[in-house]
Write an enzyme that holds these catalytic residues in place. Structure first.
Site, PDB file in Angstrom:
ATOM      1  N   GLU A  64     -10.061  -3.440  -5.550  1.00 30.57           N
ATOM      2  CA  GLU A  64      -9.369  -2.346  -4.865  1.00 30.57           C
ATOM      3  C   GLU A  64      -9.588  -1.020  -5.582  1.00 30.57           C
ATOM      4  OE1 GLU A  64      -5.446  -2.646  -3.375  1.00 30.57           O
ATOM      5  OE2 GLU A  64      -5.200  -4.712  -4.008  1.00 30.57           O
ATOM      6  N   SER A 123       0.838  -1.194   0.000  1.00 33.83           N
ATOM      7  CA  SER A 123       0.000   0.000   0.000  1.00 33.83           C
ATOM      8  C   SER A 123       0.880   1.255   0.000  1.00 33.83           C
ATOM      9  CB  SER A 123      -0.956  -0.046   1.194  1.00 33.83           C
ATOM     10  OG  SER A 123      -1.947   0.939   1.090  1.00 33.83           O
ATOM     11  N   HIS A 135      -8.122  -4.861  -0.893  1.00 35.91           N
ATOM     12  CA  HIS A 135      -6.867  -4.179  -0.606  1.00 35.91           C
ATOM     13  C   HIS A 135      -6.094  -4.908   0.489  1.00 35.91           C
ATOM     14  CE1 HIS A 135      -4.097  -0.836  -0.418  1.00 35.91           C
ATOM     15  NE2 HIS A 135      -4.278  -0.727   0.887  1.00 35.91           N
TER      16      HIS A 135
END
Length: 299
Positions: A236, A142, A266
């Site tokens: 996502e 991320s 995610h």
């Protein structure tokens, strides 16, 4: 794929919505990892990497001459060694090496470039420990994925040798928030949203230009970077960040392996103890890292 496994995770996330208080947000993310117990053969060693709190995880089978430098996710405002320890341990096991994870400084207390400075310190620490750059893999999830890519650009600027390869999971690489899936995947992403990302970006940037390659590395010159594996879920809002990154890196002649995992949310690697696709993604990442550190993955 087990739809039931994924639906249980979605239900648990829905039952624990993100709180407004920053401390509570950090505690919530740490709690996602605290639910999982490490296997008994995993060792954990706290260290300080040139002033940055860090942690080695590994097993007796890990090659001490190799290392995976891991940068956790959390939007530059949350995430910790505790939240991702189980991911670090499993990734290292799959790759056959030890993982060094950094507790880099977080915004808003420490905005850009604090996290980047800490990531560079972590890499220099590995070099000072005698680990050759061709035996180092760099990874990030991320926001940690964007930080890992920015770290590579900074290493190039500093004239330091790059790691052998790069693994990015659900990477956030564009703080201008230009990705089309921020809207088209909003209804299916249970963890993040455009509004939340905008809040995170503002805290991290603290007035810095969101177009700077050191905060939005997709805007940078990626030529000459090492081979990269990009893993992203189809559910996502950051799907488009990964797709565009693969295009930009490929156009710059960087060897890119892009994996889009159907239905995955995610940072689904976080849930690997109860999600087969999480374990499969980590196996794929471990295989990618092994092949490149062995030299078999040379383009």
């Amino acid at each position: 794929m087990s739809i039931a496994e994924l639906e249980r995770i979605r239900a648990r996330l829905a039952a624990r919505p993100r709180p407004g208080d920053l401390a509570a947000r950090r505690e919530r993310l740490d709690g996602l990892g605290a639910d999982y117990v490490l296997p008994p053969d995993v060792t954990v060693e706290r260290v300080t990497a040139r002033g940055v709190p860090a942690e080695w995880t590994g097993t007796a089978a890990a090659d001490p001459a190799r290392a995976l430098l891991f940068l956790h996710g959390g939007g530059y405002m949350a995430g910790s060694l505790a939240s991702h320890r189980h991911v670090m341990a499993r990734a290292g096991r799959e790759a056959g090496l030890r993982t060094l994870a950094l507790a880099y400084r977080l915004a808003p207390e420490h905005p850009f470039p604090a996290a980047l400075e800490d990531a560079l310190s972590g890499y220099r620490f590995l070099l000072e420990r005698g680990i050759a750059p061709e035996r180092i893999a760099l990874a990030g999830e991320s926001a940690g994925g964007g930080l890992a890519l920015a770290t590579l650009l900074s290493l190039r600027e500093a004239g330091l040798p790059p790691p052998r390869c790069l693994w990015l999971s659900s990477p956030w690489v564009d703080l201008t928030l230009a990705g089309g899936t921020l809207a088209s995947k909003a209804a299916v992403d249970p963890l993040i949203s455009r509004a939340y990302l905008a809040e995170l970006a503002a805290a991290y940037l603290a007035g810095a230009d969101p177009r700077s390659p050191l905060v939005s590395p997709i805007q940078g010159d990626l030529a000459g970077l090492p081979p990269m594996l990009i893993q992203v879920g189809s559910a996502e809002v950051l799907l488009d960040d990964a797709l565009r990154l693969a295009s930009v890196a490929g156009a710059a002649d960087v060897p890119v392996t892009l994996q889009v995992w159907p239905h995955m949310i995610h940072a689904w690697h976080l849930f690997h103890p109860e999600l087969e696709e999480g374990r499969a993604a980590l196996r794929a990442a471990g295989s990618f890292i092994r092949s490149h550190l062995d030299g078999a993955g040379d383009p």
